[in-house]
Design an enzyme around this catalytic site. Structure first.
Site, PDB file in Angstrom:
ATOM      1  N   GLY A 257     -11.266   4.323  -0.079  1.00  0.00           N
ATOM      2  CA  GLY A 257     -12.477   4.983   0.622  1.00  0.00           C
ATOM      3  C   GLY A 257     -13.344   4.348   1.194  1.00  0.00           C
TER       4      GLY A 257
ATOM      5  N   HIS B  39      -6.251 -21.295  11.022  1.00  0.00           N
ATOM      6  CA  HIS B  39      -7.477 -21.511  10.550  1.00  0.00           C
ATOM      7  C   HIS B  39      -8.213 -20.480   9.808  1.00  0.00           C
ATOM      8  CE1 HIS B  39     -11.626 -23.040  10.822  1.00  0.00           C
ATOM      9  NE2 HIS B  39     -12.035 -21.963  11.012  1.00  0.00           N
TER      10      HIS B  39
ATOM     11  N   CYS C  68      -8.117 -27.700  12.906  1.00  0.00           N
ATOM     12  CA  CYS C  68      -9.234 -28.646  12.742  1.00  0.00           C
ATOM     13  C   CYS C  68      -8.645 -30.101  12.611  1.00  0.00           C
ATOM     14  CB  CYS C  68     -10.073 -28.082  11.697  1.00  0.00           C
ATOM     15  SG  CYS C  68     -10.935 -26.589  12.086  1.00  0.00           S
TER      16      CYS C  68
ATOM     17  N   ASP D 243      -8.048  -7.394   0.562  1.00  0.00           N
ATOM     18  CA  ASP D 243      -7.051  -7.578   1.711  1.00  0.00           C
ATOM     19  C   ASP D 243      -7.741  -6.833   3.246  1.00  0.00           C
ATOM     20  OD1 ASP D 243      -5.552  -5.016   3.129  1.00  0.00           O
ATOM     21  OD2 ASP D 243      -6.461  -4.480   1.056  1.00  0.00           O
TER      22      ASP D 243
ATOM     23  N   ASP E 186       0.605  -1.267  -0.059  1.00  0.00           N
ATOM     24  CA  ASP E 186       0.180  -0.053  -0.093  1.00  0.00           C
ATOM     25  C   ASP E 186       0.888   1.411   0.001  1.00  0.00           C
ATOM     26  OD1 ASP E 186       0.995   0.245   2.678  1.00  0.00           O
ATOM     27  OD2 ASP E 186      -0.765  -0.441   3.409  1.00  0.00           O
TER      28      ASP E 186
ATOM     29  N   CYS F  93      -7.678 -27.428   7.742  1.00  0.00           N
ATOM     30  CA  CYS F  93      -6.462 -26.866   8.404  1.00  0.00           C
ATOM     31  C   CYS F  93      -5.782 -27.855   9.659  1.00  0.00           C
ATOM     32  CB  CYS F  93      -6.771 -25.393   8.870  1.00  0.00           C
ATOM     33  SG  CYS F  93      -7.548 -25.271  10.642  1.00  0.00           S
TER      34      CYS F  93
ATOM     35  N   CYS G 140     -13.010 -28.868   7.759  1.00  0.00           N
ATOM     36  CA  CYS G 140     -12.071 -28.005   7.494  1.00  0.00           C
ATOM     37  C   CYS G 140     -10.847 -28.743   7.546  1.00  0.00           C
ATOM     38  CB  CYS G 140     -11.760 -26.786   8.562  1.00  0.00           C
ATOM     39  SG  CYS G 140     -10.569 -25.895   8.267  1.00  0.00           S
TER      40      CYS G 140
END
Length: 376
Positions: free
Chosen positions: A217, A336, A310, A267, A93, A307, A305
Site C-alpha cells: 500500500g 545498464h 558502458c 521490486d 505477486d 556493464c 560502470c
C-alpha cells in the site's frame, strides 16, 4: 527432502540489515532488488543477462500470467522457471495490485474480485484461494497473499475497511497455501498512512504466521516524504527474524531510504521501463540519452560502470540508436540500469557489513547532487 526457506540476518547498522534468504533454488542476498518479469520476461533482456547483472531473484506477475498464457498452461509446460529459462528463485505477486488498478473493470466482494480482462474482455474471478492455486501452478518459490491494495488517498474509514478485508484474505491465503516445504508465503501489511491501522495489520499477520512480511500500500502516489514517514515505523512492527519486503519501490533514493529503515527486499519496473524510454541511472543521478547534448559525446554513460553499454558504446551511439528506434537501445539501456541497481545493492550490503552505512548514504546523496557530467 526439500531445503527449507530460511532467513539468516548477518549484520545490522542502525536499522539497515544485510543477510541471506536460503531457498531450494539458491540464495538471495539482502538487501535484494528483484527485477520485474511481468509476463515471464524481463523486457529486452535474456535471463542469463539478468543474472549477469547480479540479480538473485525475479518477480513474476500473477494477473498477467493467469490471463496469458494461463497458469495451467505454464504448469503443463513444466512450471514458470522452466518456461522462462530462469532456474533461480521467483517471487510472484498475488494479482491484488493489478486488480486495484482496474477499478472500472472490477467488482469487489468479501469472496474476492470479479474483473474483466484488459486483454479480451473475458470475465475472471480472483479469490485468495484461486490466487494461491495460480501461484502454486506457476511454481513460485515465494508466494504473496491475496490482498486489496488500498488506493491513495483513502479516507481513514475506507482504509480501515480495506485493511481488515486484506487481513481476512490473509488468513484464507494461509489456509489455502497449506504445507509446502521449500516454498514460502509472505503476508502483506496494509493500513495506508495510518499508524494504528499498520499496527493492527501487523498484529493480525503475526498471529496468522508467515515466512516473510511485506509492507504494502505504499508507492501508490503518496510521495516519498509520506512513504518514508510510514517506513519510519512500519517495518519495526514486523518480526525482525523474517524478511521484510517493500512492494513496488522504486527510484534509487527510495531504495536507499527504505534500506535505512529496515527493508530487505524491493521490486520495481523502473530500471527496465526507464531503459526503454531512454532514462539512464548513474551514480551522478539520472540522465536522458535522447537529449541532443549526447549526440557528439564519445564518453560512456558512466566510466566506472562495467556493464556492456558502458564498456563498449559511447553516449553518441546510444543516443543514435535510441533516436532511430533500434531494438539494441532497449537492450543496452535496460542492461545498464539493472546493472546499476544491482551494484547499488552490493554497495549497500558491503556498507552495512562494514558498519559504514551512514557514510555510504552521505556519499550517495553527495554524488547524486553533482548531476551529470558537463557537456563536452
Amino acid at each position: 527432502m526439500a531445503r527449507q526457506f530460511q532467513f539468516d540476518l548477518q549484520a545490522t547498522d542502525g536499522k539497515a540489515r544485510t543477510g541471506v534468504i536460503s531457498t531450494t533454488r539458491g540464495d538471495i542476498r539482502t538487501p535484494a532488488f528483484m527485477p520485474v518479469g511481468t509476463a515471464a520476461t524481463v523486457k529486452a533482456m535474456l535471463p542469463e543477462n539478468v543474472r549477469a547483472t547480479g540479480a538473485d531473484i525475479l518477480l513474476g506477475n500473477t494477473y498477467h500470467l493467469m490471463l496469458r498464457p494461463t497458469a495451467e498452461r505454464i504448469d503443463n509446460l513444466g512450471g514458470l522457471h522452466n518456461f522462462m529459462n530462469w532456474e533461480r528463485p521467483i517471487l510472484t505477486d498475488s494479482g491484488g495490485f493489478q486488480v486495484m488498478s482496474l477499478t472500472s473493470l472490477r467488482k469487489l466482494t468479501e469472496k474476492g474480485v470479479t474483473f474483466k480482462s484488459h486483454v479480451d474482455g473475458s470475465q475472471h474471478h480472483l479469490t485468495p484461494e484461486r490466487s494461491m492455486e495460480i501461484q502454486r501452478l506457476l511454481g513460485a518459490d515465494i508466494v504473496m497473499c491475496f490482498d486489496e491494495c488500498t488506493p491513495f488517498p483513502a479516507e481513514e474509514d475506507v482504509a480501515l475497511e480495506s485493511m481488515r478485508l486484506s487481513m481476512r484474505w490473509a488468513q484464507r491465503s494461509r489456509d489455502a497455501f497449506g504445507d509446502r516445504p521449500g516454498h514460502a508465503l509472505f503476508g502483506i501489511q496494509q493500513g495506508s498512512v495510518f499508524r494504528e491501522q499498520r499496527e493492527e495489520s501487523a498484529e493480525n499477520l503475526k498471529s496468522i504466521g508467515f515466512d516473510g512480511y511485506a509492507v504494502g500500500g505504499l508507492a501508490v502516489g503518496e510521495g516519498q516524504e509520506a512513504m518514508f514517514e510510514v517506513l519510519d515505523y512500519a517495518p519495526d512492527m514486523l518480526p525482525a527474524d523474517k524478511p521484510r519486503y517493500l512492494m513496488g519501490v522504486g527510484k534509487p533514493d527510495d531504495i536507499v531510504g527504505a534500506v535505512a529503515r529496515g527493508i530487505d527486499m524491493m521490486d520495481c519496473v523502473l530500471p527496465s521501463r526507464s531503459g526503454r524510454t531512454g532514462q539512464v541511472f548513474t551514480r551522478r543521478g539520472a540522465l536522458n540519452i535522447k537529449n541532443a547534448r549526447h549526440q557528439d559525446d564519445p564518453r560512456p554513460i558512466d566510466e566506472h560502470c562495467t556493464c556492456p553499454a558502458c564498456r563498449n558504446y559511447s553516449r553518441a551511439y546510444l543516443h543514435h540508436v535510441f533516436r532511430t528506434g533500434e531494438i539494441i537501445s532497449s537492450m543496452l539501456l535496460t542492461w545498464h540500469n539493472l546493472h546499476y541497481y544491482q551494484e547499488l545493492m552490493t554497495r549497500m550490503r558491503d556498507a552495512i557489513s562494514e558498519g559504514r552505512f551512514d557514510q555510504f548514504q552521505r556519499d550517495f546523496h553527495t554524488e547524486r547532487a553533482k548531476g551529470d557530467l558537463p557537456p563536452l
